[in-house]
Design a protein around this motif. Structure first.
Motif, short mmCIF file in Angstrom:
data_model
loop_
_atom_site.label_atom_id
_atom_site.label_comp_id
_atom_site.label_asym_id
_atom_site.label_seq_id
_atom_site.Cartn_x
_atom_site.Cartn_y
_atom_site.Cartn_z
N ASP A 123 2.31 1.40 0.94
CA ASP A 123 3.32 2.49 0.50
C ASP A 123 4.72 1.59 0.17
O ASP A 123 5.03 0.75 0.97
N GLU A 124 5.31 2.14 -0.67
CA GLU A 124 6.60 1.73 -0.95
C GLU A 124 6.99 0.16 -1.25
O GLU A 124 7.79 -0.29 -0.52
N SER A 150 2.86 8.83 -2.20
CA SER A 150 2.20 8.53 -0.88
C SER A 150 1.22 9.64 -0.55
O SER A 150 0.22 9.11 -0.12
N ARG A 191 9.44 17.40 -1.94
CA ARG A 191 10.10 17.09 -0.73
C ARG A 191 11.63 17.97 -0.73
O ARG A 191 11.70 18.93 0.40
#
Ligand SMILES: Nc1ncnc2c1ncn2[C@@H]1O[C@H](COP(=O)(O)OP(=O)(O)O)[C@@H](O)[C@H]1O
Ligand SMILES: [Mg+2]
Length: 367
Positions: free
Chosen positions: A129-130, A69, A200
């Motif tokens: 996104d996604e 992202s 993350r």
């Protein structure tokens, strides 16, 4: 000579905001190729024009936290073309459904073409996104809409956890969806971003994972960690999805909060009911991080809960699942005496190890 995405990426690395990552560098090169494929436009576009038509898009795929992202946002901000649109894939599909319905009310015949024209007029660069495809209606629409969009000259950047071949895997009437996959593979640069680092989770290092005692402070800290791990907007906290996961033998387990590989449970739900290894293994396989709130100090009368907790921690530990918890005591004070308190020593040691930077730095999965 570098393209616009590369320049921006290098600046962030120079500013120490990003760490160099070879898988990401390959993606950056692909995004610059896309930037160069826009015919007219700024200086960069003229300098980096590749083949006259070039790729129709870039499909970035890989595990969570790899920077997909982030790279898409970087491309969106730095590719000099207007108008452009960045949208979560889910939201895009909702929008498409509305437009198709309106077009059907207004016009005779196939609504896909006019809708594709609208979208094409509103954005020359579309960033999703996604991307994920889970229902037949979306699969059908995409299959047909996408080709038209590319014909309109719209270029697409999309992120996904799956490679194109695995989209809508095992879906109903999947054969009708295959041309869409072919189109992606033929017209877009498909780039895997699967470096060793989950950036993350990386942020967990240094984060306090074991909170004592249970209470508002612990809850607030875990809630912050949850939103940080999932990049979920805090304003939408009331809408965090729940899920019922399959734990085998046709049984399911309700996961009150389930998002991007992170699950939140109460101790009561996990260890206060008749649950066992099958449930805990299903959790350990499915989630890279588990947050448990309300772990009590267990007396003798709670030997069943303590035994389940042992099984739970074994499953999480063996799958390198990160554990964040709110408890009424440090691990060594959780179950000091009672049946199985000797076995519980192993659990204490594992819980201590699960707080270490080394443990937290490992990837998810059986080691
Ligand atoms: N090379 C990098 N160095 C440091 N942090 C990074 C790097 N790449 C991504 N990140 C950060 O890691 C987090 C997760 O990245 P994200 O793009 O959301 O991953 P994905 O979409 O693949 O799940 C973001 O905060 C992002 O800014
Ligand atoms: Mg992402």
């Amino acid at each position: 000579m570098t393209g616009p995405v590369r320049s921006a990426y290098d600046e962030l690395i120079a500013a120490n905001e990003l760490r160099p990552d070879p898988a990401q560098a390959r993606a950056v090169a692909g995004l610059d190729q896309l930037a160069g494929s826009f015919g007219a436009g700024g200086l960069f576009a003229r300098l980096f024009r590749s083949a006259p038509d070039g790729p129709s898009g870039v499909y970035l795929w890989g595990g969570v936290g790899r920077g997909k992202s982030m790279l898409m946002d970087l491309a969106f901000a730095n590719i000099d073309v207007h108008p452009k649109r960045r949208v979560h894939f889910h939201e895009f599909m909702l929008d498409i459904h509305v437009r198709l319905r309106l077009a059907r009310e207004r016009l005779e015949g196939d609504p896909i073409e006019p809708v594709a024209e609208q979208i094409g007029a509103e954005a020359k660069l579309l960033c999703f996104d996604e991307m994920q495809v889970t229902n037949p209606a979306d699969a059908m629409i995409l299959s047909r809409l996408f080709g038209k969009l590319l014909e309109e000259g719209v270029k697409v950047v999309t992120t996904s956890n799956r490679k194109p071949r695995d989209l809508y895997k095992d879906g109903l009437n999947r054969e009708l969806f295959l041309p869409f996959i072919d189109l992606i593979e033929k017209r877009m640069l498909v780039i895997e971003i699967n470096g060793p680092t989950d950036y993350r989770l990386d942020r967990l290092t240094g984060v306090e994972v074991w909170h004592v005692p249970n209470g508002p402070e612990a809850t607030a800290a875990l809630s912050r960690a949850f939103f940080q791990l999932t990049d979920y907007p805090v304003e939408d906290r009331a809408k965090v999805p729940s899920e019922d996961i399959d734990v085998g033998d046709g049984r399911t387990l309700h996961v009150p909060k389930s998002l991007k590989g992170v699950a939140v449970f109460s101790f009561k739900r996990l260890c206060g009911e008749a649950r066992g290894a099958a449930d805990y293994l299903a959790i350990a396989r499915r989630y890279h991080t588990v947050i448990i709130v309300g772990i009590p100090v267990m007396g003798r009368e709670m030997r069943n809960e303590a035994a389940r907790f042992v099984t739970l921690i074994d499953a999480l530990y063996e799958h390198n699942v990160k554990l964040l918890a709110a408890a009424d005591a440090e691990p060594e004070g959780l179950y000091a005496s009672g049946d199985g308190s000797f076995e519980f020593l192993r659990t204490i040691s594992r819980l201590e190890e699960m707080r270490s930077a080394e443990y937290l730095a490992q990837g998810h999965g059986k080691s």
